[in-house]
Design an enzyme around this catalytic site. Structure first.
Site, PDB file in Angstrom:
ATOM      1  N   SER A 120       0.775   3.372  -0.381  1.00 22.04           N
ATOM      2  CA  SER A 120       0.238   3.953   0.843  1.00 22.04           C
ATOM      3  C   SER A 120       0.947   5.279   1.086  1.00 22.04           C
ATOM      4  CB  SER A 120       0.493   2.971   1.998  1.00 22.04           C
ATOM      5  OG  SER A 120       0.073   3.514   3.217  1.00 22.04           O
ATOM      6  N   LYS A 122      -3.622   5.065  -1.563  1.00 23.55           N
ATOM      7  CA  LYS A 122      -4.227   4.943  -0.232  1.00 23.55           C
ATOM      8  C   LYS A 122      -3.695   6.072   0.631  1.00 23.55           C
ATOM      9  CE  LYS A 122      -3.018   1.811   3.531  1.00 23.55           C
ATOM     10  NZ  LYS A 122      -2.878   0.388   3.906  1.00 23.55           N
ATOM     11  N   LYS A 148      -3.322   7.795   4.285  1.00 26.15           N
ATOM     12  CA  LYS A 148      -3.434   7.577   5.723  1.00 26.15           C
ATOM     13  C   LYS A 148      -4.235   8.743   6.295  1.00 26.15           C
ATOM     14  CE  LYS A 148      -0.926   3.879   6.472  1.00 26.15           C
ATOM     15  NZ  LYS A 148      -1.487   2.697   7.140  1.00 26.15           N
ATOM     16  N   ASP A 183      -6.907   4.821   5.062  1.00 26.68           N
ATOM     17  CA  ASP A 183      -6.569   3.908   6.163  1.00 26.68           C
ATOM     18  C   ASP A 183      -6.410   4.735   7.436  1.00 26.68           C
ATOM     19  OD1 ASP A 183      -5.647   1.959   7.875  1.00 26.68           O
ATOM     20  OD2 ASP A 183      -3.879   1.419   6.682  1.00 26.68           O
ATOM     21  N   GLU A 234     -10.225   1.720   5.588  1.00 23.82           N
ATOM     22  CA  GLU A 234      -9.536   0.621   6.262  1.00 23.82           C
ATOM     23  C   GLU A 234      -9.405   0.896   7.755  1.00 23.82           C
ATOM     24  OE1 GLU A 234      -5.846  -0.100   4.262  1.00 23.82           O
ATOM     25  OE2 GLU A 234      -5.006  -1.314   5.882  1.00 23.82           O
ATOM     26  N   ASP A 236      -8.079  -4.504   8.775  1.00 25.14           N
ATOM     27  CA  ASP A 236      -6.655  -4.857   8.742  1.00 25.14           C
ATOM     28  C   ASP A 236      -6.305  -5.414  10.130  1.00 25.14           C
ATOM     29  OD1 ASP A 236      -3.864  -4.804   8.904  1.00 25.14           O
ATOM     30  OD2 ASP A 236      -3.589  -2.792   8.130  1.00 25.14           O
ATOM     31  N   LYS A 283      -2.387  -9.485   5.539  1.00 24.81           N
ATOM     32  CA  LYS A 283      -0.945  -9.384   5.754  1.00 24.81           C
ATOM     33  C   LYS A 283      -0.519 -10.708   6.372  1.00 24.81           C
ATOM     34  CE  LYS A 283      -0.917  -4.404   6.679  1.00 24.81           C
ATOM     35  NZ  LYS A 283      -0.919  -3.420   7.776  1.00 24.81           N
ATOM     36  N   GLY A 312       0.846  -4.231   3.451  1.00 24.61           N
ATOM     37  CA  GLY A 312       2.301  -4.138   3.522  1.00 24.61           C
ATOM     38  C   GLY A 312       2.765  -3.637   4.874  1.00 24.61           C
TER      39      GLY A 312
HETATM   40  C1  NPQ Z   1      -1.149  -0.513   7.271  1.00 22.16           C
HETATM   41  N1  NPQ Z   1       1.124  -0.209   6.288  1.00 22.16           N
HETATM   42  O1  NPQ Z   1      -1.666  -0.908   6.261  1.00 22.16           O
HETATM   43  C2  NPQ Z   1       0.362  -0.445   7.436  1.00 22.16           C
HETATM   44  C3  NPQ Z   1       0.777   0.054   8.733  1.00 22.16           C
HETATM   45  C4  NPQ Z   1       2.150   0.446   9.019  1.00 22.16           C
HETATM   46  C5  NPQ Z   1       1.956   0.329   4.127  1.00 22.16           C
HETATM   47  O2  NPQ Z   1       0.258   1.514   5.174  1.00 22.16           O
HETATM   48  C6  NPQ Z   1       7.014   0.852  10.138  1.00 22.16           C
HETATM   49  C7  NPQ Z   1       6.781  -0.486   9.886  1.00 22.16           C
HETATM   50  C8  NPQ Z   1       5.983   1.755  10.033  1.00 22.16           C
HETATM   51  C9  NPQ Z   1       5.519  -0.926   9.556  1.00 22.16           C
HETATM   52  C10 NPQ Z   1       3.652   2.206   9.584  1.00 22.16           C
HETATM   53  C11 NPQ Z   1       1.024   0.602   5.246  1.00 22.16           C
HETATM   54  C12 NPQ Z   1       4.708   1.319   9.688  1.00 22.16           C
HETATM   55  C13 NPQ Z   1       4.470  -0.033   9.446  1.00 22.16           C
HETATM   56  C14 NPQ Z   1       2.406   1.760   9.245  1.00 22.16           C
HETATM   57  C15 NPQ Z   1       3.181  -0.451   9.108  1.00 22.16           C
HETATM   58  O3  NPQ Z   1      -1.847  -0.251   8.213  1.00 22.16           O
HETATM   59 MG    MG Z   2      -3.764  -0.753   7.440  1.00 25.27          MG
END
Ligand code: NPQ
Ligand code: MG
Length: 369
Positions: A136, A162, A164, A190, A215, A240, A264, A292
């Site tokens: 990500s 992926k 953001k 995402d 996402e 998600d 998750k 994650g």
């Molecule tokens: C998601 N994670 O899929 C999340 C969201 C996310 C790996 O993109 C600190 C702790 C900051 C958890 C930022 C990924 C975070 C976090 C984003 C989770 O949406």
């Molecule tokens: Mg997500």
């Protein structure tokens, strides 16, 4: 099988990130993590809570998880021992707080599996011994900076990227990555709920880029709007934040709100509920993948085991330890040929390193049963 618990440690650690991670809900430079350690007659069980320090991704946050565990969830466990399935049942009367519940149930499961000399993967029903990994990539200050980051991750072997996105950082960066790395790159985006249905036309602009999926484009509780958006996009919608249980997954599938699900375990209340969603999705022909929450090696070990189930047909956000941390609290997970190996030792199959843990611990409390 009954596991008798003598007490539970709630340990909070501060893990510096190798680089700031920016999403549509903010920037993180340190991962503030709550760890749960249950102590049984013969073993310990460890787990990691997915909650962030602030209630942005979901309503839970580290202090709320710590509080609900101490005040309600841990005291609800039967004193004479319990089976992991019983954890879910005794916690069910408490509404919400799924990440906190998941951490407690997972720590009990780890202890129970160490007792039984069985691995998480074998217990959950893993169908392979290694899993392909995606990464990500956060929102950056500029497109060249993004292209550099993506290039490095591809060089490290990640099989899927992926990005953001948020309003103002979407079509341009996606186009640039597609043009620079070609049509064969598995690419997805995402939005972390940053758009509304009135952005449908704009989001349809993503259809030109051959994305695997988009996402969580809309708000967490906008299941009906996601179904409406799905009719206006060719890019598959993956949910998600919206999917907090198998019941939500069933509703989303029958509404046509998504055609892919990010699972998750913390978000849905644990690995048993995660497996139920996997089973349901698989029966409907809906692909799933493992998301994650910037896990340390403790949470990562269990996620890699889950990602080895047969319905996890898309690469997940199960990145290597070095994606987030210079030093992990377990032996680091290292990518080999774009894959991570599913741990085979009892329980999580990884051991927390007490020297590293002590260095990053910011607080600890012990709750006797
Ligand atoms: C998601 N994670 O899929 C999340 C969201 C996310 C790996 O993109 C600190 C702790 C900051 C958890 C930022 C990924 C975070 C976090 C984003 C989770 O949406
Ligand atoms: Mg997500």
């Amino acid at each position: 099988m009954k596991t008798k618990i003598s007490g539970v440690e709630l340990r909070r650690i501060a893990m510096p990130l190798v680089a700031p991670f920016r999403t549509s809900f903010g920037v993180e430079t340190t991962r503030d993590v709550l760890l749960v350690r249950v102590v049984t007659t013969d073993h310990e069980g460890w787990a990691e809570c997915g909650a962030m320090s602030e209630p942005r991704y979901s309503s839970e946050y580290v202090d709320s998880a710590r509080h609900v565990l101490r005040r309600f969830l841990i005291p609800a466990l039967p004193k004479d021992g319990l089976d992991v399935h019983e954890v879910g049942r005794v916690l069910e009367p408490f509404t919400g707080h799924r990440m906190a519940k998941s951490a407690l149930q997972t720590a009990v499961l780890d202890a129970q599996l160490r007792d039984a000399d069985q691995s998480f993967g074998s217990y959950l029903g893993a169908a392979r011994d290694r899993v392909p990994c995606g990464v990500s990539v956060g929102i950056m200050d500029s497109v060249p900076e993004l292209l550099d980051a993506v290039e490095r991750y591809i060089a490290e072997g990640y099989v899927r990227i992926k990005l953001k996105i948020e309003p103002g950082w979407d079509l341009g960066p996606v186009r640039a990555v597609r043009e620079r790395f070609g049509d064969d790159l598995l690419l997805q985006v995402d939005a972390n709920a940053a758009y509304t249905l009135s952005d449908a036309q704009h989001l349809a602009g993503l259809d030109d880029f051959g994305l695997q999926l988009i996402e969580q484009p809309l708000a967490n509780d906008d299941m009906v709007q996601h179904a409406a958006l799905a009719k206006r996009l060719r890019t598959p919608i993956c949910l998600d934040e919206s999917i907090k249980s198998a019941a939500h997954a069933a509703a989303a599938i029958s509404l046509g709100a998504c055609s892919v699900i990010n699972i998750k375990p913390g978000r849905v209340g644990g690995y048993l509920e995660a497996r139920r969603i996997h089973d349901l999705a698989r029966a409907h022909g809906i692909p799933v993948w493992c998301g994650g929450m910037l896990e340390t090696g403790i949470g990562r070990a269990a996620n890699v085991a889950l990602a080895a189930l047969p319905g996890f047909t898309l690469p997940g956000d199960t990145s290597g330890s070095s994606r987030y941390f210079a030093t992990d609290v377990t032996k680091p997970f290292v990518l080999s040929d774009g894959h991570l190996e599913v741990p085979t030792g009892p329980g999580l199959g990884v051991e927390p390193r007490s020297d590293v843990l002590d260095e990053v611990t910011t607080s600890s409390e012990w709750i006797s049963m």
